[in-house]
Design a protein around this motif. Structure first.
Motif, PDB file in Angstrom:
ATOM      1  N   THR A  20       0.835  -1.193   0.000  1.00 10.44           N
ATOM      2  CA  THR A  20       0.000   0.000   0.000  1.00 10.44           C
ATOM      3  C   THR A  20       0.881   1.258   0.000  1.00 10.44           C
ATOM      4  N   PRO A  40     -10.962  -3.188  -1.646  1.00 10.11           N
ATOM      5  CA  PRO A  40     -11.761  -3.012  -0.434  1.00 10.11           C
ATOM      6  C   PRO A  40     -12.865  -4.065  -0.339  1.00 10.11           C
ATOM      7  N   THR A  46     -14.011   2.347   0.797  1.00 11.19           N
ATOM      8  CA  THR A  46     -13.272   3.237  -0.109  1.00 11.19           C
ATOM      9  C   THR A  46     -13.698   4.680   0.135  1.00 11.19           C
ATOM     10  N   TYR A  49     -12.268   6.076   3.370  1.00 13.82           N
ATOM     11  CA  TYR A  49     -10.835   6.327   3.242  1.00 13.82           C
ATOM     12  C   TYR A  49     -10.523   7.547   2.394  1.00 13.82           C
ATOM     13  N   SER A  50     -11.338   7.826   1.383  1.00 10.91           N
ATOM     14  CA  SER A  50     -11.024   8.989   0.558  1.00 10.91           C
ATOM     15  C   SER A  50     -11.470  10.291   1.215  1.00 10.91           C
ATOM     16  N   LEU A  52     -11.724  10.738   4.641  1.00 10.95           N
ATOM     17  CA  LEU A  52     -11.179  10.878   5.989  1.00 10.95           C
ATOM     18  C   LEU A  52     -10.257  12.087   6.168  1.00 10.95           C
ATOM     19  N   ALA A  82      -5.235   4.709  10.113  1.00 10.37           N
ATOM     20  CA  ALA A  82      -5.965   4.223   8.941  1.00 10.37           C
ATOM     21  C   ALA A  82      -5.162   3.165   8.191  1.00 10.37           C
ATOM     22  N   TYR A  86      -5.949  -0.762   7.591  1.00 11.83           N
ATOM     23  CA  TYR A  86      -6.174  -1.012   6.168  1.00 11.83           C
ATOM     24  C   TYR A  86      -6.247  -2.495   5.787  1.00 11.83           C
TER      25      TYR A  86
END
Ligand code: ZN
Length: 101
Positions: A20, A40, A46, A49-50, A52, A82, A86
């Motif tokens: 990652t 994911p 997803t 996470y984008s 956050l 995060a 992950y």
């Protein structure tokens, strides 16, 4: 922890995180050598996470009135957390499903 879709072997947390960090989701299975994609478990993940980092910056500015230095520190901490979580939210796939809309 995700396992290879081809051979079923469970992957190590470290393997996922290191890949990652290299900003690739294409990984060869350390056990059978087949190409696997880190995808994911659900689309919801997803999205979280984008948004956050943006969410943290806006929230800290509006509510806590933090200084820039503190916002950077908070964002860095959250990114580490995060990243640590992950691999638990990901699964391995024979196909790159992220490309699909
Ligand atoms: Zn495998």
């Amino acid at each position: 922890m995700p396992s290879c879709e081809n051979c079923g072997q469970k992957w190590k947390w470290k393997t996922i995180v290191l890949k990652t960090l290299k900003l690739t989701n294409k990984v060869n299975c350390p056990y059978c050598g087949k190409t696997q994609y880190i995808v994911p478990k659900s689309r919801k993940i997803t999205g979280i996470y984008s948004f956050l980092p943006l969410f943290v910056i806006i929230l800290s500015n509006l509510i806590f009135e933090l200084e820039v230095r503190d916002v950077i520190l908070l964002t860095a901490t959250l990114l580490i957390v995060a990243l640590g979580l992950y691999p638990f939210l990901m699964k391995l796939s024979n196909e790159d499903k992220i490309v699909q809309p």
